[in-house]
Design a protein around this motif. Sequence first.
Motif, short mmCIF file in Angstrom:
data_model
loop_
_atom_site.label_atom_id
_atom_site.label_comp_id
_atom_site.label_asym_id
_atom_site.label_seq_id
_atom_site.Cartn_x
_atom_site.Cartn_y
_atom_site.Cartn_z
N ILE A 156 0.71 -0.79 -0.38
CA ILE A 156 -0.18 -0.19 -0.41
C ILE A 156 0.97 1.14 0.11
O ILE A 156 1.82 1.09 0.12
CB ILE A 156 -1.34 -0.03 1.10
N GLN A 157 0.33 2.60 -0.70
CA GLN A 157 1.34 3.71 -0.45
C GLN A 157 -0.06 5.23 0.07
O GLN A 157 -0.69 5.50 -0.76
CB GLN A 157 1.25 4.22 -2.27
N PRO A 158 0.36 4.31 1.61
CA PRO A 158 -0.82 5.23 1.92
C PRO A 158 -0.18 6.92 2.03
O PRO A 158 0.91 7.72 1.88
CB PRO A 158 -0.31 5.58 3.70
N ILE A 159 -1.54 7.77 1.89
CA ILE A 159 -1.17 9.46 2.03
C ILE A 159 -2.44 9.62 3.06
O ILE A 159 -3.45 9.26 3.72
CB ILE A 159 -1.99 9.97 0.33
N ALA A 160 -2.26 11.10 3.81
CA ALA A 160 -2.24 11.55 4.49
C ALA A 160 -3.56 12.96 3.99
O ALA A 160 -3.94 12.70 3.18
CB ALA A 160 -1.51 12.72 4.64
N ASP A 223 -0.18 -5.66 -6.39
CA ASP A 223 0.46 -3.97 -5.75
C ASP A 223 -0.58 -3.33 -6.25
O ASP A 223 -0.86 -2.22 -6.62
CB ASP A 223 1.49 -4.02 -6.56
N VAL A 224 -2.05 -3.56 -6.90
CA VAL A 224 -2.94 -3.27 -7.43
C VAL A 224 -3.14 -1.59 -6.55
O VAL A 224 -4.10 -0.60 -7.06
CB VAL A 224 -4.22 -3.56 -7.82
N LEU A 225 -2.97 -1.72 -5.43
CA LEU A 225 -3.65 -0.67 -4.53
C LEU A 225 -2.39 0.59 -4.57
O LEU A 225 -2.25 1.49 -3.56
CB LEU A 225 -4.23 -1.28 -3.30
N THR A 226 -1.04 0.71 -5.27
CA THR A 226 -0.20 1.35 -4.68
C THR A 226 -0.14 2.19 -6.62
O THR A 226 -0.32 1.47 -7.41
CB THR A 226 1.56 0.69 -5.32
N ASP A 227 0.74 3.32 -6.72
CA ASP A 227 0.28 3.55 -8.30
C ASP A 227 1.60 4.64 -8.21
O ASP A 227 1.42 5.44 -7.93
CB ASP A 227 -0.44 4.27 -8.43
N LYS A 228 2.66 4.11 -8.83
CA LYS A 228 4.58 4.90 -8.74
C LYS A 228 4.23 5.99 -9.84
O LYS A 228 4.75 6.95 -10.03
CB LYS A 228 5.43 3.74 -9.13
N ASP A 229 3.39 6.42 -10.85
CA ASP A 229 2.77 7.12 -11.63
C ASP A 229 1.99 7.87 -11.38
O ASP A 229 1.48 9.05 -11.66
CB ASP A 229 2.09 6.13 -13.28
N ALA A 230 1.54 7.76 -10.57
CA ALA A 230 0.19 9.30 -9.40
C ALA A 230 1.07 10.06 -8.96
O ALA A 230 2.42 10.12 -9.12
CB ALA A 230 -0.39 8.78 -8.30
N HIS A 231 0.03 11.45 -9.11
CA HIS A 231 0.32 12.71 -8.10
C HIS A 231 1.29 12.20 -6.89
O HIS A 231 -0.02 11.80 -6.11
CB HIS A 231 -0.29 13.63 -8.40
#
Length: 242
Positions: A156-160, A223-231
């Motif tokens: 996962i790639q947690p965001i505030a 790893d579908v809950l992550t996105d290295k190309d996202a903002h």
Amino acid sequence: MKIAVIGGTGLIGSQVVKNLSAAGHEAVPHSKSTGVDVISGQGLDEAVAGADVVVNLTNSPTFDEASPAFFQTSMDNLLAAARKGGVGHVVILSIIGTDQVPELDYYRAKTLQEHLLAAGTIPYSIVRATQFMEFMDAVLSWTADADTVRLPATPIQPIAAKDVAAAVAEVAAGAPLNGIRSIAGPDIFTLDELGRITLSHKGDSRTVVTDPTAGMFAAVKGDVLTDKDAHLAPTHYADWLS
């Protein structure tokens, strides 16, 4: 611009209203507490009347099989009110990977919400975010007992939440995307690793056991809950914890 924020008193909505107001827009929060109900339709016509943009941040009260019905009804009612009110842009908040986990009722429901918006006649924007840092305590509680917390090694790639609100406000104030903008936190962890970091920071002595069958995120493959190309948002999890 006049921007109606439906669900504007919640975790994200209240911050979206604050950000839009600070930028000089007339941002008006609406929710059940202000007399607006997206399921019954009560107050919706009045809430969106005269708005240039409607931001819909309402959420299903459950993550189970009842959630698709919530999004079907709420979007039908909201889009009907927006068409009647001459709204020029509708924004929703969704989830990165929501269309990649059909095993989860809630993710299927969010995919349905996206499809209903995109199939309509009103210009739109979808903001897809990764998992909120603020939800980590709830995730830990799902599979915890007195001594252990069981978590899968799901990436996962947690965001505030504050970064999510900033992105939603920016999109709402801009031209309709007629598509999707993806936003994510700057770091990727496995969920069990994030659990250990969180418990350590809190001084919690429980042990995190890696269990591929534990909790809602056990249904997620790869790893579908992550996105290295996202903002990428600026807030790191360690800084957020502190």
